[in-house]
Design a protein around this motif. Structure first.
Motif, PDB file in Angstrom:
ATOM      1  N   ARG A   6     -34.854   2.927  39.138  1.00  3.45           N
ATOM      2  CA  ARG A   6     -35.679   2.604  40.309  1.00  3.45           C
ATOM      3  C   ARG A   6     -36.617   3.746  40.665  1.00  3.45           C
ATOM      4  O   ARG A   6     -37.748   3.534  41.083  1.00  3.45           O
ATOM      5  N   GLN A   7     -36.152   4.965  40.495  1.00  8.39           N
ATOM      6  CA  GLN A   7     -36.944   6.133  40.857  1.00  8.39           C
ATOM      7  C   GLN A   7     -38.099   6.366  39.882  1.00  8.39           C
ATOM      8  O   GLN A   7     -39.184   6.763  40.288  1.00  8.39           O
ATOM      9  N   LYS A   8     -37.896   6.111  38.602  1.00  8.74           N
ATOM     10  CA  LYS A   8     -38.858   6.516  37.574  1.00  8.74           C
ATOM     11  C   LYS A   8     -39.744   5.402  37.042  1.00  8.74           C
ATOM     12  O   LYS A   8     -40.581   5.660  36.189  1.00  8.74           O
ATOM     13  N   THR A   9     -39.560   4.159  37.484  1.00  8.69           N
ATOM     14  CA  THR A   9     -40.328   3.067  36.899  1.00  8.69           C
ATOM     15  C   THR A   9     -41.003   2.222  37.970  1.00  8.69           C
ATOM     16  O   THR A   9     -40.589   2.204  39.115  1.00  8.69           O
ATOM     17  N   GLY A  10     -42.016   1.509  37.532  1.00  9.78           N
ATOM     18  CA  GLY A  10     -42.689   0.528  38.370  1.00  9.78           C
ATOM     19  C   GLY A  10     -42.306  -0.861  37.902  1.00  9.78           C
ATOM     20  O   GLY A  10     -41.639  -1.020  36.883  1.00  9.78           O
ATOM     21  N   PRO A  11     -42.755  -1.909  38.602  1.00 12.14           N
ATOM     22  CA  PRO A  11     -42.306  -3.270  38.303  1.00 12.14           C
ATOM     23  C   PRO A  11     -42.699  -3.799  36.920  1.00 12.14           C
ATOM     24  O   PRO A  11     -42.034  -4.666  36.389  1.00 12.14           O
ATOM     25  N   ASP A  12     -43.761  -3.265  36.318  1.00 12.92           N
ATOM     26  CA  ASP A  12     -44.192  -3.770  35.013  1.00 12.92           C
ATOM     27  C   ASP A  12     -43.963  -2.778  33.882  1.00 12.92           C
ATOM     28  O   ASP A  12     -44.460  -2.975  32.773  1.00 12.92           O
ATOM     29  N   ASP A  13     -43.263  -1.716  34.148  1.00 12.26           N
ATOM     30  CA  ASP A  13     -43.036  -0.683  33.138  1.00 12.26           C
ATOM     31  C   ASP A  13     -41.987  -1.111  32.125  1.00 12.26           C
ATOM     32  O   ASP A  13     -41.261  -2.082  32.307  1.00 12.26           O
ATOM     33  N   GLU A  14     -41.919  -0.342  31.067  1.00 13.61           N
ATOM     34  CA  GLU A  14     -40.787  -0.441  30.164  1.00 13.61           C
ATOM     35  C   GLU A  14     -40.086   0.904  30.174  1.00 13.61           C
ATOM     36  O   GLU A  14     -40.687   1.929  30.477  1.00 13.61           O
ATOM     37  N   ILE A  15     -38.803   0.870  29.923  1.00 12.02           N
ATOM     38  CA  ILE A  15     -38.016   2.096  29.912  1.00 12.02           C
ATOM     39  C   ILE A  15     -38.146   2.689  28.520  1.00 12.02           C
ATOM     40  O   ILE A  15     -37.769   2.066  27.532  1.00 12.02           O
ATOM     41  N   THR A  16     -38.713   3.882  28.424  1.00 10.93           N
ATOM     42  CA  THR A  16     -38.868   4.558  27.141  1.00 10.93           C
ATOM     43  C   THR A  16     -38.199   5.915  27.240  1.00 10.93           C
ATOM     44  O   THR A  16     -38.680   6.793  27.960  1.00 10.93           O
ATOM     45  N   ASP A  17     -37.102   6.082  26.559  1.00  6.38           N
ATOM     46  CA  ASP A  17     -36.362   7.349  26.537  1.00  6.38           C
ATOM     47  C   ASP A  17     -35.992   7.860  27.923  1.00  6.38           C
ATOM     48  O   ASP A  17     -35.832   9.046  28.126  1.00  6.38           O
ATOM     49  N   LEU A  18     -35.863   6.975  28.883  1.00  9.62           N
ATOM     50  CA  LEU A  18     -35.429   7.367  30.221  1.00  9.62           C
ATOM     51  C   LEU A  18     -33.924   7.602  30.232  1.00  9.62           C
ATOM     52  O   LEU A  18     -33.439   8.570  30.796  1.00  9.62           O
ATOM     53  N   ILE A  19     -33.201   6.723  29.568  1.00  5.75           N
ATOM     54  CA  ILE A  19     -31.754   6.812  29.484  1.00  5.75           C
ATOM     55  C   ILE A  19     -31.384   7.251  28.071  1.00  5.75           C
ATOM     56  O   ILE A  19     -31.758   6.586  27.111  1.00  5.75           O
ATOM     57  N   PRO A  20     -30.691   8.369  27.925  1.00  3.02           N
ATOM     58  CA  PRO A  20     -30.321   8.824  26.588  1.00  3.02           C
ATOM     59  C   PRO A  20     -29.535   7.744  25.830  1.00  3.02           C
ATOM     60  O   PRO A  20     -28.568   7.189  26.331  1.00  3.02           O
ATOM     61  N   GLY A  21     -30.030   7.420  24.658  1.00  2.00           N
ATOM     62  CA  GLY A  21     -29.368   6.415  23.836  1.00  2.00           C
ATOM     63  C   GLY A  21     -29.953   5.028  23.985  1.00  2.00           C
ATOM     64  O   GLY A  21     -29.657   4.133  23.215  1.00  2.00           O
ATOM     65  N   LEU A  22     -30.797   4.832  24.979  1.00  2.00           N
ATOM     66  CA  LEU A  22     -31.446   3.543  25.190  1.00  2.00           C
ATOM     67  C   LEU A  22     -32.936   3.763  24.957  1.00  2.00           C
ATOM     68  O   LEU A  22     -33.644   4.245  25.817  1.00  2.00           O
ATOM     69  N   LYS A  23     -33.394   3.439  23.751  1.00  2.00           N
ATOM     70  CA  LYS A  23     -34.755   3.785  23.330  1.00  2.00           C
ATOM     71  C   LYS A  23     -35.830   3.114  24.184  1.00  2.00           C
ATOM     72  O   LYS A  23     -36.565   3.769  24.880  1.00  2.00           O
ATOM     73  N   VAL A  24     -35.955   1.798  24.083  1.00  2.00           N
ATOM     74  CA  VAL A  24     -36.998   1.071  24.803  1.00  2.00           C
ATOM     75  C   VAL A  24     -36.420  -0.239  25.318  1.00  2.00           C
ATOM     76  O   VAL A  24     -35.798  -0.985  24.576  1.00  2.00           O
ATOM     77  N   VAL A  25     -36.615  -0.486  26.613  1.00  2.00           N
ATOM     78  CA  VAL A  25     -36.177  -1.741  27.221  1.00  2.00           C
ATOM     79  C   VAL A  25     -37.252  -2.178  28.204  1.00  2.00           C
ATOM     80  O   VAL A  25     -37.750  -1.369  28.983  1.00  2.00           O
ATOM     81  N   LEU A  26     -37.615  -3.442  28.166  1.00  2.00           N
ATOM     82  CA  LEU A  26     -38.531  -3.982  29.166  1.00  2.00           C
ATOM     83  C   LEU A  26     -37.750  -4.217  30.449  1.00  2.00           C
ATOM     84  O   LEU A  26     -36.628  -4.733  30.415  1.00  2.00           O
ATOM     85  N   LEU A  27     -38.318  -3.853  31.567  1.00  2.00           N
ATOM     86  CA  LEU A  27     -37.623  -4.047  32.833  1.00  2.00           C
ATOM     87  C   LEU A  27     -37.299  -5.519  33.067  1.00  2.00           C
ATOM     88  O   LEU A  27     -36.287  -5.847  33.672  1.00  2.00           O
ATOM     89  N   GLY A  28     -38.140  -6.402  32.560  1.00  2.00           N
ATOM     90  CA  GLY A  28     -37.878  -7.832  32.696  1.00  2.00           C
ATOM     91  C   GLY A  28     -36.646  -8.294  31.955  1.00  2.00           C
ATOM     92  O   GLY A  28     -36.119  -9.374  32.210  1.00  2.00           O
ATOM     93  N   ASP A  29     -36.155  -7.480  31.013  1.00  2.00           N
ATOM     94  CA  ASP A  29     -34.937  -7.824  30.273  1.00  2.00           C
ATOM     95  C   ASP A  29     -33.671  -7.380  30.989  1.00  2.00           C
ATOM     96  O   ASP A  29     -32.571  -7.727  30.574  1.00  2.00           O
ATOM     97  N   LEU A  30     -33.821  -6.588  32.047  1.00  2.00           N
ATOM     98  CA  LEU A  30     -32.664  -6.107  32.796  1.00  2.00           C
ATOM     99  C   LEU A  30     -32.296  -7.094  33.893  1.00  2.00           C
ATOM    100  O   LEU A  30     -33.131  -7.884  34.336  1.00  2.00           O
ATOM    101  N   PRO A  31     -31.053  -7.047  34.359  1.00  2.00           N
ATOM    102  CA  PRO A  31     -30.666  -7.918  35.480  1.00  2.00           C
ATOM    103  C   PRO A  31     -31.581  -7.668  36.684  1.00  2.00           C
ATOM    104  O   PRO A  31     -31.922  -6.518  36.991  1.00  2.00           O
ATOM    105  N   SER A  32     -31.971  -8.721  37.364  1.00  2.00           N
ATOM    106  CA  SER A  32     -32.930  -8.590  38.468  1.00  2.00           C
ATOM    107  C   SER A  32     -32.403  -7.700  39.594  1.00  2.00           C
ATOM    108  O   SER A  32     -33.192  -7.109  40.324  1.00  2.00           O
ATOM    109  N   GLU A  33     -31.101  -7.578  39.746  1.00  2.00           N
ATOM    110  CA  GLU A  33     -30.528  -6.759  40.817  1.00  2.00           C
ATOM    111  C   GLU A  33     -30.777  -5.276  40.607  1.00  2.00           C
ATOM    112  O   GLU A  33     -30.597  -4.473  41.512  1.00  2.00           O
ATOM    113  N   VAL A  34     -31.191  -4.883  39.405  1.00  2.00           N
ATOM    114  CA  VAL A  34     -31.381  -3.467  39.116  1.00  2.00           C
ATOM    115  C   VAL A  34     -32.702  -2.958  39.664  1.00  2.00           C
ATOM    116  O   VAL A  34     -32.759  -1.919  40.312  1.00  2.00           O
TER     117      VAL A  34
END
Length: 121
Positions: free
Chosen positions: A30-58
């Motif tokens: 929540r702190q490091k991303t915006g609504p249309d971003d993708e997560i790129t190397d934000l979480i160690p071990g999780l390379k790339v994830v689209l925010l739309g692929d995550l549970p909406s509660e996150v």
């Protein structure tokens, strides 16, 4: 409740490690991303994830709903569990498994398991 009773708390996670990481790292996401971003190397071990692929509660939707609040609190408290068995196998996400193993007590892969098994116990 387990802490008050001075007994171990085991937090069985029935989904995969990616969703466990999403809930564990909700504040960071929540702190490091915006609504249309993708997560790129934000979480160690999780390379790339689209925010739309995550549970909406996150990240988006009604973050003040009872479900979103409960999942957020659960993610924040996972590190206090005595063990966190996950319904997955380590080889599926080895880097993410290594990261979560360093953050959670007794993080073990016990899957893939059939959830019907647990209803029979």
């Amino acid at each position: 409740m387990a802490e008050e009773m001075n007994i171990p708390w085991v937090a069985y996670w029935s989904a995969g490690t990616c969703f466990l990481a999403a809930h564990f790292y909700t504040d960071l996401i929540r702190q490091k991303t915006g609504p249309d971003d993708e997560i790129t190397d934000l979480i160690p071990g999780l390379k790339v994830v689209l925010l739309g692929d995550l549970p909406s509660e996150v990240v988006f939707g009604d973050l003040q709903s009872p479900c979103a609040i409960m999942l957020h609190k659960m993610g924040r408290n996972l590190s206090r569990a005595s063990a966190v068995p996950v319904n997955s196998f380590q080889e599926l996400d080895p880097d993410l498994a290594k990261n979560l193993s360093s953050k959670l007590n007794n993080f073990v892969h016990i899957g893939p398991s059939n959830l019907k098994f647990f209803t029979l116990i």
